[in-house]
Design an enzyme around this catalytic site. Structure first.
Site, PDB file in Angstrom:
ATOM      1  N   CYS A  93       3.395  11.966   1.600  1.00 19.14           N
ATOM      2  CA  CYS A  93       4.380  10.493   2.688  1.00 19.14           C
ATOM      3  C   CYS A  93       5.326  11.964   2.261  1.00 19.14           C
ATOM      4  O   CYS A  93       6.228  11.501   3.617  1.00 19.14           O
ATOM      5  CB  CYS A  93       4.736   9.526   1.846  1.00 19.14           C
ATOM      6  SG  CYS A  93       3.097   8.555   1.751  1.00 19.14           S
TER       7      CYS A  93
ATOM      8  N   HIS B  83      10.808   7.153   5.555  1.00 14.63           N
ATOM      9  CA  HIS B  83       9.046   6.702   5.793  1.00 14.63           C
ATOM     10  C   HIS B  83       9.073   5.356   6.445  1.00 14.63           C
ATOM     11  O   HIS B  83       9.374   4.959   5.553  1.00 14.63           O
ATOM     12  CB  HIS B  83       8.868   7.789   4.223  1.00 14.63           C
ATOM     13  CG  HIS B  83       7.174   6.867   4.171  1.00 14.63           C
ATOM     14  ND1 HIS B  83       6.231   7.563   5.013  1.00 14.63           N
ATOM     15  CD2 HIS B  83       6.817   6.883   3.267  1.00 14.63           C
ATOM     16  CE1 HIS B  83       5.249   7.511   4.372  1.00 14.63           C
ATOM     17  NE2 HIS B  83       5.505   7.020   3.707  1.00 14.63           N
TER      18      HIS B  83
ATOM     19  N   ASN C 218       1.842   1.956   7.721  1.00 16.35           N
ATOM     20  CA  ASN C 218       1.971   3.285   6.574  1.00 16.35           C
ATOM     21  C   ASN C 218       1.399   4.702   7.444  1.00 16.35           C
ATOM     22  O   ASN C 218       0.315   4.143   7.322  1.00 16.35           O
ATOM     23  CB  ASN C 218       2.661   2.910   5.575  1.00 16.35           C
ATOM     24  CG  ASN C 218       2.909   4.634   4.136  1.00 16.35           C
ATOM     25  OD1 ASN C 218       2.350   5.501   5.000  1.00 16.35           O
ATOM     26  ND2 ASN C 218       2.733   4.252   3.065  1.00 16.35           N
TER      27      ASN C 218
HETATM   28  N1  COA Z   1      -2.506 -11.314   0.670  1.00 17.56           N
HETATM   29  C1  COA Z   1      -1.925 -12.395  -0.282  1.00 17.56           C
HETATM   30  N2  COA Z   1      -1.426 -12.092  -1.642  1.00 17.56           N
HETATM   31  C2  COA Z   1      -1.578 -10.578  -1.650  1.00 17.56           C
HETATM   32  C3  COA Z   1      -1.539  -9.761  -1.024  1.00 17.56           C
HETATM   33  C4  COA Z   1      -2.090 -10.318  -0.047  1.00 17.56           C
HETATM   34  N3  COA Z   1      -2.306  -9.059   0.641  1.00 17.56           N
HETATM   35  N4  COA Z   1      -1.384  -9.134  -1.366  1.00 17.56           N
HETATM   36  C5  COA Z   1      -1.158  -8.903  -3.218  1.00 17.56           C
HETATM   37  N5  COA Z   1      -0.823 -10.262  -2.907  1.00 17.56           N
HETATM   38  C6  COA Z   1      -0.406 -11.203  -4.125  1.00 17.56           C
HETATM   39  C7  COA Z   1      -0.702 -10.693  -5.614  1.00 17.56           C
HETATM   40  O1  COA Z   1      -2.059 -10.990  -5.759  1.00 17.56           O
HETATM   41  C8  COA Z   1       0.009 -11.107  -6.049  1.00 17.56           C
HETATM   42  O2  COA Z   1       0.310 -12.369  -6.834  1.00 17.56           O
HETATM   43  P1  COA Z   1       0.538 -13.317  -8.034  1.00 17.56           P
HETATM   44  O3  COA Z   1       1.612 -13.589  -7.972  1.00 17.56           O
HETATM   45  O4  COA Z   1      -0.668 -14.433  -8.654  1.00 17.56           O
HETATM   46  O5  COA Z   1      -1.155 -11.851  -9.210  1.00 17.56           O
HETATM   47  C9  COA Z   1       1.097 -11.685  -5.219  1.00 17.56           C
HETATM   48  O6  COA Z   1       0.906 -11.485  -3.737  1.00 17.56           O
HETATM   49  C10 COA Z   1       2.566 -10.613  -5.368  1.00 17.56           C
HETATM   50  O7  COA Z   1       2.297  -9.316  -5.475  1.00 17.56           O
HETATM   51  P2  COA Z   1       2.913  -7.556  -5.325  1.00 17.56           P
HETATM   52  O8  COA Z   1       2.492  -7.304  -5.766  1.00 17.56           O
HETATM   53  O9  COA Z   1       4.324  -8.343  -6.606  1.00 17.56           O
HETATM   54  O10 COA Z   1       3.940  -8.117  -4.524  1.00 17.56           O
HETATM   55  P3  COA Z   1       4.874  -7.225  -3.315  1.00 17.56           P
HETATM   56  O11 COA Z   1       5.883  -8.571  -3.014  1.00 17.56           O
HETATM   57  O12 COA Z   1       5.093  -6.101  -4.235  1.00 17.56           O
HETATM   58  O13 COA Z   1       4.340  -6.603  -2.183  1.00 17.56           O
HETATM   59  C11 COA Z   1       3.283  -4.758  -1.815  1.00 17.56           C
HETATM   60  C12 COA Z   1       3.090  -5.618  -2.589  1.00 17.56           C
HETATM   61  C13 COA Z   1       2.412  -3.938  -2.027  1.00 17.56           C
HETATM   62  C14 COA Z   1       3.334  -4.673   0.145  1.00 17.56           C
HETATM   63  C15 COA Z   1       4.456  -3.881  -2.226  1.00 17.56           C
HETATM   64  O14 COA Z   1       4.885  -4.152  -3.824  1.00 17.56           O
HETATM   65  C16 COA Z   1       5.037  -2.853  -1.958  1.00 17.56           C
HETATM   66  O15 COA Z   1       4.818  -2.353  -0.348  1.00 17.56           O
HETATM   67  N6  COA Z   1       5.000  -1.610  -2.304  1.00 17.56           N
HETATM   68  C17 COA Z   1       5.128   0.086  -1.857  1.00 17.56           C
HETATM   69  C18 COA Z   1       3.272   0.298  -1.354  1.00 17.56           C
HETATM   70  C19 COA Z   1       2.938   1.955  -1.205  1.00 17.56           C
HETATM   71  O16 COA Z   1       2.872   2.266  -3.086  1.00 17.56           O
HETATM   72  N7  COA Z   1       3.151   2.294   0.042  1.00 17.56           N
HETATM   73  C20 COA Z   1       2.468   3.917   0.092  1.00 17.56           C
HETATM   74  C21 COA Z   1       3.369   4.492  -0.952  1.00 17.56           C
HETATM   75  S1  COA Z   1       4.660   5.753   0.046  1.00 17.56           S
END
Ligand code: COA
Length: 335
Positions: free
Chosen positions: A121, A262, A292
């Protein structure tokens, strides 16, 4: 590495920008059909509504070509004027030849240096920073800097934690010597921490795990992300980068007209903006439309902001990124 002031060197400006997004859309409703998810969850947790998907016959260089043609045109130049081509990408057409070499050929550019830069990124910011020093030193005049990705080809559409995030697109900028004190790149910064490499990784297909039936069965040719961990790291890094660049340049947060971050997740950006005490109307967001696109998000956003008149020549803008590597970088620009 910081390059704040280079008094004995030439100032460098962004002379033109361009972007290209493929036509096909992947909406949250489409994703609902692929994995256990729903529109409300995706919008609430990411801010994303849809992403673009390259056509079957399009590879990264095809997207890069369209963005580059527009950037070269908006800089008032032709492909013949370009002295070097750098493409930030982690989804090259082929490992070699580089996407930059393929792009050089498609553009009909001269036999100038052309290479890809793999900083995930941060690819565009890294390339911008390196192009700036090349021009500042007097070694070159006009450099084409591109961020282009076809991430949908390395996305696992069985993993709901990652497949909601990524899209395809390309953005480009042409850097040239600055002609006055209004428009120039004020500051660039780039850094990396390889100890965090496992947080964002595409494990298969390289020399560690060359492609075999086994690596394919294990889906190692798709990105694996540890979203939670990335989330926390990204927010604090973005805040630190913006603050540090302002300090280096003796500028204040209020001096910034627009932050172009980003486009990784609206909540990450909002959280960083809130900690920086910068209002959201000074933060450029288009991830709702494109998701993204890794190295492409910043040049696409920069081009949109410029073409929409959201930023004007002379405005102070801050570019800031964080991603795989781990890598990060920033730039303060008098646009
Ligand atoms: N739809 C519904 N539920 C989902 C889901 C989806 N698409 N993806 C994950 N969940 C669930 C998980 O399984 C988890 O359930 P649980 O509590 O029963 O285990 C719950 O939602 C919370 O998951 P979590 O990973 O803690 O959610 P979050 O709020 O951190 O959001 C991302 C997840 C990936 C959207 C967020 O962490 C993010 O954007 N991170 C950075 C992304 C990244 O690395 N980008 C690339 C680098 S530039």
């Amino acid at each position: 590495m910081n390059v704040s002031s280079m008094p004995t060197l030439r100032k460098v400006k962004i002379a033109g920008t361009g972007s290209y997004l493929p036509e096909k859309r992947l909406t949250n409703a489409d994703l609902e059909k692929l994995v256990e998810t729903n529109d409300e969850w995706i919008v609430q947790r990411t801010g994303m509504h849809e992403r673009r998907v390259a056509a079957d016959d399009q590879a990264t260089s095809d997207l890069a070509l369209e963005a580059s043609k527009k950037a070269i045109e908006s800089a008032g130049l032709t492909a013949q004027d370009i002295d070097m081509i750098m493409v930030g990408t982690v989804t090259p057409d082929t490992v070699f030849p580089s996407t930059a070499c393929i792009l050089q050929h498609k553009l009909g550019a001269r036999m100038v240096p052309a290479f890809d830069l793999a900083a995930a990124c941060s690819g565009f910011i890294y390339a911008l920073s390196m192009a700036r020093t090349q021009i500042a030193s007097g070694a070159m005049n006009n450099i084409l800097v591109v961020g282009a990705e076809v991430l949908t080809r390395v996305t696992n559409y069985e993993d709901r934690g990652s497949c909601i995030l990524f899209g395809d697109g390309a953005g480009a900028a042409v850097l040239t010597p600055a002609t006055d004190e209004t428009s120039y790149i004020v500051d660039t910064h780039m850094a990396a921490d390889g100890s965090g490499g496992e947080m964002l990784i595409l494990p298969g297909g390289g020399s560690r795990h060359p492609a075999t039936h086994e690596t394919i069965d294990q889906k190692m040719h798709y990105m694996v992300i540890h979203g939670r961990a990335v989330f926390k790291e990204a927010v604090s890094t973005i805040v630190r980068l913006v603050d540090e660049s302002l300090t280096r340049c003796h500028l204040q947060r209020e001096d910034i007209k627009m932050v172009i971050p980003h486009q990784m997740n609206a909540r990450i950006i909002e959280s960083a903006a809130s900690r920086l005490d910068i209002p959201m109307d000074k933060i450029f967001i288009n991830l709702d439309k494109y998701g993204n696109t890794s190295a492409a998000t910043i040049p696409i956003a920069l081009d949109e902001a410029a073409r929409q008149g959201v930023i004007q020549r002379g405005d102070l803008i801050a570019l800031v990124t964080f991603g795989g590597g781990l890598t990060w970088g920033s730039s303060l620009i008098r646009y």
